[in-house]
Design an enzyme around this catalytic site. Sequence first.
Site, PDB file in Angstrom:
ATOM      1  N   HIS A 205     -18.739  13.799   8.104  1.00  0.00           N
ATOM      2  CA  HIS A 205     -18.333  15.136   8.531  1.00  0.00           C
ATOM      3  C   HIS A 205     -19.172  15.690   9.674  1.00  0.00           C
ATOM      4  O   HIS A 205     -18.946  16.807  10.115  1.00  0.00           O
ATOM      5  CB  HIS A 205     -18.359  16.098   7.336  1.00  0.00           C
ATOM      6  CG  HIS A 205     -17.207  15.870   6.408  1.00  0.00           C
ATOM      7  ND1 HIS A 205     -16.762  16.816   5.505  1.00  0.00           N
ATOM      8  CD2 HIS A 205     -16.385  14.804   6.246  1.00  0.00           C
ATOM      9  CE1 HIS A 205     -15.736  16.348   4.830  1.00  0.00           C
ATOM     10  NE2 HIS A 205     -15.503  15.120   5.255  1.00  0.00           N
TER      11      HIS A 205
ATOM     12  N   HIS B 168       1.600   5.187  -2.145  1.00  0.00           N
ATOM     13  CA  HIS B 168       1.136   6.223  -3.065  1.00  0.00           C
ATOM     14  C   HIS B 168       2.377   6.930  -3.610  1.00  0.00           C
ATOM     15  O   HIS B 168       2.903   7.842  -2.970  1.00  0.00           O
ATOM     16  CB  HIS B 168       0.242   7.229  -2.345  1.00  0.00           C
ATOM     17  CG  HIS B 168      -1.003   6.638  -1.754  1.00  0.00           C
ATOM     18  ND1 HIS B 168      -2.224   6.644  -2.412  1.00  0.00           N
ATOM     19  CD2 HIS B 168      -1.223   6.029  -0.558  1.00  0.00           C
ATOM     20  CE1 HIS B 168      -3.143   6.062  -1.644  1.00  0.00           C
ATOM     21  NE2 HIS B 168      -2.556   5.680  -0.507  1.00  0.00           N
TER      22      HIS B 168
ATOM     23  N   HIS C 149       3.717  14.205   1.446  1.00  0.00           N
ATOM     24  CA  HIS C 149       3.276  15.552   1.086  1.00  0.00           C
ATOM     25  C   HIS C 149       4.405  16.517   1.414  1.00  0.00           C
ATOM     26  O   HIS C 149       5.338  16.181   2.152  1.00  0.00           O
ATOM     27  CB  HIS C 149       2.029  15.957   1.885  1.00  0.00           C
ATOM     28  CG  HIS C 149       0.857  15.052   1.700  1.00  0.00           C
ATOM     29  ND1 HIS C 149       0.072  15.073   0.570  1.00  0.00           N
ATOM     30  CD2 HIS C 149       0.321  14.092   2.501  1.00  0.00           C
ATOM     31  CE1 HIS C 149      -0.891  14.169   0.684  1.00  0.00           C
ATOM     32  NE2 HIS C 149      -0.760  13.560   1.849  1.00  0.00           N
TER      33      HIS C 149
ATOM     34  N   ASP D  27       0.825   2.493   3.725  1.00  0.00           N
ATOM     35  CA  ASP D  27       0.065   3.658   3.271  1.00  0.00           C
ATOM     36  C   ASP D  27       1.001   4.861   3.086  1.00  0.00           C
ATOM     37  O   ASP D  27       0.654   5.994   3.414  1.00  0.00           O
ATOM     38  CB  ASP D  27      -1.065   3.994   4.245  1.00  0.00           C
ATOM     39  CG  ASP D  27      -2.140   4.884   3.606  1.00  0.00           C
ATOM     40  OD1 ASP D  27      -2.034   5.177   2.406  1.00  0.00           O
ATOM     41  OD2 ASP D  27      -3.071   5.298   4.325  1.00  0.00           O
TER      42      ASP D  27
ATOM     43  N   HIS E 248       0.849  -1.201   0.000  1.00  0.00           N
ATOM     44  CA  HIS E 248       0.000   0.000   0.000  1.00  0.00           C
ATOM     45  C   HIS E 248       0.880   1.245   0.000  1.00  0.00           C
ATOM     46  O   HIS E 248       1.268   1.745   1.049  1.00  0.00           O
ATOM     47  CB  HIS E 248      -0.904  -0.014   1.232  1.00  0.00           C
ATOM     48  CG  HIS E 248      -1.978   1.025   1.222  1.00  0.00           C
ATOM     49  ND1 HIS E 248      -3.217   0.816   1.782  1.00  0.00           N
ATOM     50  CD2 HIS E 248      -2.016   2.288   0.736  1.00  0.00           C
ATOM     51  CE1 HIS E 248      -3.957   1.903   1.660  1.00  0.00           C
ATOM     52  NE2 HIS E 248      -3.240   2.820   1.025  1.00  0.00           N
TER      53      HIS E 248
END
Length: 411
Positions: free
Chosen positions: A144, A63, A269, A265, A61
């Site tokens: 939310h 990205h 960023h 995962d 997993h």
Amino acid sequence: MKADLVVKKGTIVTPEATLKGGVAINDGKIVAIGADDTLPEGNRTIDASNLHILPGLIDAHVHFRDPGVTHKEDFSTGSTAAVCGGITTVIDMPNQIPPTENAEQIGVKKKIAESKSLCDFAVLGVIHQTNADDILPMARQIQHFWTNKLKAEGKNDPIYWESSRPWLCEAESIAHVMFLAETFGTKLHIVHASTRQAVEMVRDAKARGLRFTAETQPHYLLRVDTDMKDVGPLLKMNPPVRSKDHQDALWQGLLEGSVDMIATDHSPHTLEEKGCDINGKMLKPAIWECISGFCGVETNVPLLLTQVNKGRMTLNHYVKVQSENVAKVWQMYPKKGTIRLGSDGDLTIVDMNKEGTIDPNKLHSKNHPTPWGGWKVKGMPVYTVVRGHVQMKDGNPAGGVIGRMQTPIIN
């Protein structure tokens, strides 16, 4: 005849056994396993004295953000981080720009990755619902509720992130998708399981003979929600890290087999997007404005080997949940995930006595935000071998672009 690579004088570790000896690899495949005096000569030889030879470890997993979001990561930097962390194969998620949503985009990603990757890789595709424009807004009106409530109460600190996505959200989502999978008789894999309820539901499904599997991540096994006080947005992830009772249940599930594998995962960023400095000091007014995700592919193996050294699980079991099970679930076994004759020559060679401290600035990803900065580790990968190519030595990249896309083995 000489083999391309011979690793000898080591300790071979499989899920079932631990034995002295070595491995020979030729033309990318394992051609001999056994005592040192039974192995052929090699064009290159690795002396694995006092080291453990594991099947190539797999991160199911990641990205890598390629194509379209490459200011965060790409297959060059991501795969470099992977091999430097002892990972020989990764499975890349589809949510880049454009998403991997059809055969054409599979081809695009394959071409990109094979021109950049230091490790082997597989890719996942995404299926869209016909009412995709409506489904996300509808879901947010559930999920939310807690976020909007916390915002209205002025609770904007990192410590409130877990409360905005409570265990109930995960449990409800898993229960729903399990119902559909059972109804239609399909396989189901639960990604980033973070709760006690996830473990219990997967355990029950397996007991009923359903083809359900699950993964969890190092942050759910080693961090708890109150750690957000110390590392702030660096630890912000979806789902959030949770309390100790959930953590304990995940460990139990991992050891008993309800949770099949560890994945990371890995989702880098920029610090600007994370909304904090390298130490986690929040620079934005509220945690809601800080993006979720952080680096993980390079730190995973040392973190878990440290737990092996602490007696949390055996090295044999770690091989099972970081290699064999991953290859089986994602239909790459026995090409990947095992040390056996004819399998790919993928090895992760580790020094269980080597100690270090995780330094974010020394990670090989394009961006370095991580909640693991300063963590002491004991047990580290020292060689990463992909199909006989030595791609990492002593924590540094040592090979070139050789990555190949893996396709499912249909039994």
